[in-house]
Each structure stands twice: as structure tokens, then as C-alpha cells.
Design an enzyme around this catalytic site. Structure first.
Site, mmCIF file in Angstrom:
data_model
loop_
_atom_site.group_PDB
_atom_site.id
_atom_site.type_symbol
_atom_site.label_atom_id
_atom_site.label_comp_id
_atom_site.label_asym_id
_atom_site.label_seq_id
_atom_site.Cartn_x
_atom_site.Cartn_y
_atom_site.Cartn_z
ATOM 1 N N GLU A 221 -4.614 7.763 -3.178
ATOM 2 C CA GLU A 221 -4.894 6.555 -2.599
ATOM 3 C C GLU A 221 -5.468 5.551 -3.923
ATOM 4 O O GLU A 221 -5.231 4.362 -3.743
ATOM 5 C CB GLU A 221 -6.211 6.731 -1.671
ATOM 6 N N HIS B 270 1.933 4.744 -2.762
ATOM 7 C CA HIS B 270 2.023 6.189 -2.645
ATOM 8 C C HIS B 270 3.513 6.628 -2.876
ATOM 9 O O HIS B 270 3.601 7.544 -3.607
ATOM 10 C CB HIS B 270 1.911 6.380 -1.248
ATOM 11 N N HIS C 8 0.784 -1.184 -0.018
ATOM 12 C CA HIS C 8 -0.156 0.051 0.027
ATOM 13 C C HIS C 8 0.738 1.291 -0.162
ATOM 14 O O HIS C 8 0.711 2.118 -0.707
ATOM 15 C CB HIS C 8 -0.849 0.046 1.352
ATOM 16 N N GLU C 9 1.876 1.308 0.878
ATOM 17 C CA GLU C 9 2.678 2.549 1.037
ATOM 18 C C GLU C 9 3.702 2.739 -0.170
ATOM 19 O O GLU C 9 3.880 3.548 -0.534
ATOM 20 C CB GLU C 9 3.357 2.582 2.278
#
Length: 486
Positions: free
Chosen positions: A281, A255, A251-252
Site C-alpha cells: 500500500e 501495486h 493507485h492500482e
């Protein structure tokens, strides 16, 4: 542009101070950190309010439509005119109290100490209400003025309408899955922290994270910070459940790859950054879910896990795929499956709107949270750590951020459909752990365009269709029909 480059540098210093606070700062460093954050925030706000900005913009003359010059001047004026509505003392107080409340949250969360946490949150909410009143237009809900910080151009009324449609579809899908039954397997075994981190490093690299421009550390709440050549990510580890580490990391990385992929010639300039947090996101949720939880990627991840940990309690890549996509009601948003995740966001959206409007007092937040959670999820919240204290966002002053997660899921649904259309061999690449083509595709259509276009227009141009919840719901229906027969 020189002026705005200096301001952006100050903003990234604030990000570094926050990263250090979460990962490296000694326990006694909190008081001086509050002063440091306040001083840098005050300098940044003063620079953004410089009256010369209006004169400089007026002297630029007309720019070519659609050019970077036009986008930079328009964004510079938007940021300046927003900032001048906020008193300098309030801007500094907000930065100081956000830093203080976040430190209190980190200490109080493990023991669910609401008595320590709520007073600090109350001070921050009072400041955020003042900020909203300063920034709001006369006919605008106060909450929308804060939402604009994260998703320019969005309104809470529009988001509420989308959420109403999305909620009905998700509740229906959840009910059908519950009726179908058929429990999925679970990971079991020994998953030491050092080995989890080693595999998380490998996974991050596969998804395009540039290690020469970043690093991975541990924190209470996973995050990504920085831009360009310095983009740092954090994750967390549960030795009984490596899913949390791996999927938080992926997820990170979504980003981080966005920030590492911005156009270097526009870096630190007004329109050179990310388009919105909804778009941001979309990158992280696309990486985490449509790619990271795909059957194809589990073909790569399963042998990598067995080579790292030995016994995992699962017998095949298909068993891993079913385990990481199991639909179960749970308390923690970041651990929620794709069916439940947006329901978590909708609850937070409603609660934080009431906090900002004054319809909900901070002292009543725990009870409001617990009642709403039981109504939406059918479970009694056992403690605040699994209730209103689980997320970092409110203690960090990020009111208006939560709905961008759901917008990101919607944008990710459109991007995933377009990716599959343009990359017919995507599953083959995912199964082989060769995901560079995805980064290139996103880089050309999203990353390098910065803030030249409004968020929805950027997604529409990338995908060939106006974004709506349809693509996301179609993906979920297809996926869970295959998994559960619903």
C-alpha cells in the site's frame, strides 16, 4: 523450491479466478466458480501442509546470513507451520464462502440490500473466527492471527498506539482546515467513459506500468492482481467525476509496478513476493497522493485533460491541484482526501476487530457503522452502499487488511521524503510526465528485495530512518498550510 513454485502458481490461479469473477465471468457462472475456487484452494492448502517441507528445510543446512537462500527457507517454514494449524475442510470452506459472499456483495451493493448480504457475511465471519482460533498463539488476540496474513510481525496493540497518535493530529488538522474555509474548485463538464479510459491508459504508462505484462478492465471495486509478467488492474468510471478513474488507476498501478518489478529470479519462491501489504500500500498511496496529487504532476495532467475532454470547469493547473486536494468530509473511503482517509481506516480497524472477537455481531454491524461514522465524521449515513457495504474487503474475507492502508500511508511518507532527498529534480520530472526514475529508485530499494527483510526494516533501509507517522504528518501539515493557510 520446486514444490513452493508449484504452490505459488496455484495461488496465482486463484487470483486469476477472482479477476475473471470481477471482470469477465457470465452472470450464471457463480455456482461453478465457487466449486473451482474451493478445489484450487484445497490443492494449494494440501501442498502447503506437505510434511516433507520440514524434512527438506532441515536438510538444507545453514545458509549465508542475509542471503536469498536463508530468506526462502525461513519463509517456507513460516508459511508451512501456519498452514498446518488450519484444517483442510476449513481452508476450502473459507475459499468457497469468500467467493460466494463477494458475488452476493456485488449484486446487493447497488440497492443496499442488507437482507441478502448480511447472512452471507455472517457465515464468512463465523469461518474467519474459526480460522483465527486455529492460527492464534495462546497469548495473542484472535484478530492478530489474521493480521499476520497481511503484515507479518505486526500487532493490533502496536497499530492502535500509532493510530491514537495519528488520529489526534489528523483531527486537529481537519478542524483547522474547516475553520479556515475557502472552498476549492470542482471539475465539471462531459467526461465520457471511453475518453476517461484512454487517458487512464496514458497515465498508467507514465507511472511505469508495463502494458506487455498487464491490462486494464472495469470492476465494481478497483484492484490489482497477479505478479511478474501478468499483473492485471481494474478501475471504475463515473462520467461526472473523472478523478475516481484517474486516481484509482494510479493507485492500482502503484501495486502493479511493485509486482512487475519483483526480482524475476526469485519469482514464485517463498521470499520472492511482496514484503507485506503495508509495503504494498505504500507503493500505491505514494503514487496516488504524494506524486499523483502533487502540484507538479497537475502541470502535466491539466493540459492532458483539456486536450481529452475540452472544458473541465477549471482554469489552470493550479486550479486542478486545488480541486484534487480539496478537503471535504465524505462517505466513501476510496474518494477520501488525505486528511480524512486514515480516519476511515481507523473506524474499519476497530469494527473488524470487534467482529472477529465476537464483541460485535454481524447483524449489528450496520448500526455500529452508522453510529461510529456519525461520531467520527459528523454525517448520517444515508444507505448501506455508502456505509458498511461500500468496500469489498469483508465480503472477500480480507479481515486484517484495512490497517495496512494506514501503515502504507506512513511508509509512503518516509519514502516520499527520501525520494525528494535523492531526486532533487523530481518536480521537473513529474511536470514533464517523466516518472521512470521513481520506478527505478523504488525498484532498487523495495521491489527487487521481495520479502528478504521485515517490512519496517525494509522501509528503514530504503529511507535511512525507522518508519513513524512523523514524515506523513509533516508532509500533510506543509501541504495544507500552503493550500488553506493553516
Amino acid at each position: 523450491m520446486r514444490h513452493f513454485r508449484r504452490m505459488a502458481a496455484l495461488e496465482h490461479v486463484l487470483g486469476l479466478l477472482n479477476w475473471d469473477q470481477e471482470t469477465q465471468m457470465p452472470p450464471k457462472g457463480g455456482d461453478i466458480r465457487v466449486e473451482e475456487v474451493g478445489a484450487v484452494a484445497a490443492a494449494h492448502h494440501a501442498a502447503l501442509c506437505d510434511p516433507r517441507i520440514e524434512d527438506w528445510a532441515a536438510s538444507c543446512g545453514a545458509a549465508e546470513p542475509g542471503s536469498w537462500a536463508e530468506a526462502h527457507v525461513a519463509e517456507a517454514l513460516r508459511l508451512h507451520r501456519r498452514a498446518v494449524r488450519l484444517p483442510a475442510t476449513l481452508a476450502e470452506d473459507l475459499a468457497r464462502q469468500s467467493a460466494r459472499a463477494q458475488m452476493i456483495w456485488e449484486k446487493a451493493r447497488p440497492t443496499s440490500d442488507l437482507g441478502v448480504f448480511l447472512p452471507e457475511l455472517g457465515k464468512l465471519v463465523a469461518l474467519k473466527r474459526q480460522e483465527a482460533e486455529c492460527l492464534r498463539e495462546s497469548d495473542q488476540p484472535a484478530y492478530d492471527a489474521l493480521l499476520a496474513e497481511f503484515e507479518p510481525g505486526a500487532s493490533s496493540a502496536e497499530i492502535e498506539a500509532v493510530f491514537t497518535r495519528l488520529r489526534a493530529a489528523l483531527v486537529s488538522l481537519r478542524a483547522r482546515i474547516e475553520a479556515a474555509g475557502g472552498a476549492s474548485g470542482e471539475l465539471s463538464g462531459s467526461f465520457p467513459a471511453e475518453q476517461q479510459l484512454a487517458l487512464a491508459h496514458r497515465v498508467a504508462g507514465l507511472f511505469g506500468y508495463d502494458w506487455a505484462a498487464g491490462r486494464l478492465d472495469l470492476a465494481v471495486h478497483p484492484s490489482s492482481s497477479g505478479t511478474g509478467g501478468d499483473v492485471r488492474i481494474t478501475t471504475r468510471i463515473d462520467e461526472a467525476n473523472p478523478q475516481d478513474c484517474f486516481y484509482s488507476t494510479i493507485h492500482e498501478v502503484g501495486h502493479a509496478v511493485y509486482e512487475q518489478g519483483l526480482d524475476p529470479e526469485q519469482l514464485l519462491l517463498p521470499a520472492g513476493g511482496h514484503a507485506s501489504m503495508g509495503v504494498h500500500e505504500s507503493q500505491s498511496r505514494l503514487f496516488e497522493n504524494q506524486l499523483g496529487r502533487s502540484r507538479a504532476f497537475c502541470e502535466w495532467l491539466y493540459p492532458a485533460m483539456t486536450a481529452t475532454f475540452g472544458e473541465t470547469g477549471l482554469s489552470s493547473p493550479e486550479a486542478l491541484y486545488r480541486a484534487v486536494n480539496a478537503v471535504r468530509t465524505g462517505f466513501i473511503r476510496t474518494e477520501a482526501d488525505e486528511v480524512h482517509y486514515n480516519l476511515h481506516i481507523m473506524m474499519r480497524f476497530d469494527l473488524e476487530r470487534d467482529l472477529i472477537s465476537g464483541a460485535l455481531d454481524v447483524s449489528d454491524l450496520p448500526e455500529a457503522w452508522n453510529s461510529r461514522f456519525e461520531a467520527d465524521f459528523g454525517m448520517k449515513v444515508p444507505d448501506a452502499a455508502r456505509g458498511c457495504m461500500q468496500d469489498v474487503h469483508w465480503s472477500a474475507g480480507l479481515f486484517g487488511y484495512f490497517p495496512t492502508y494506514a501503515l502504507g500511508n506512513i511508509y509512503a511518507g518516509e519514502l516520499h521524503a527520501a525520494l525528494r532527498r535523492d531526486m532533487p529534480d523530481l518536480d521537473t520530472a513529474l511536470g514533464a510526465g517523466e516518472i521512470g526514475g521513481v520506478r527505478d529508485w523504488l525498484g532498487a530499494r523495495i521491489h527487487r528485495l521481495g520479502r528478504k527483510h521485515a517490512p519496517a526494516a525494509l522501509i528503514a533501509a530504503a529511507c535511512g530512518a525507522e518508519p513513524s507517522e512523523g514524515a506523513l504528518l509533516g508532509y500533510l501539515e506543509e501541504k495544507y498550510w500552503a493550500l488553506y493557510g493553516v
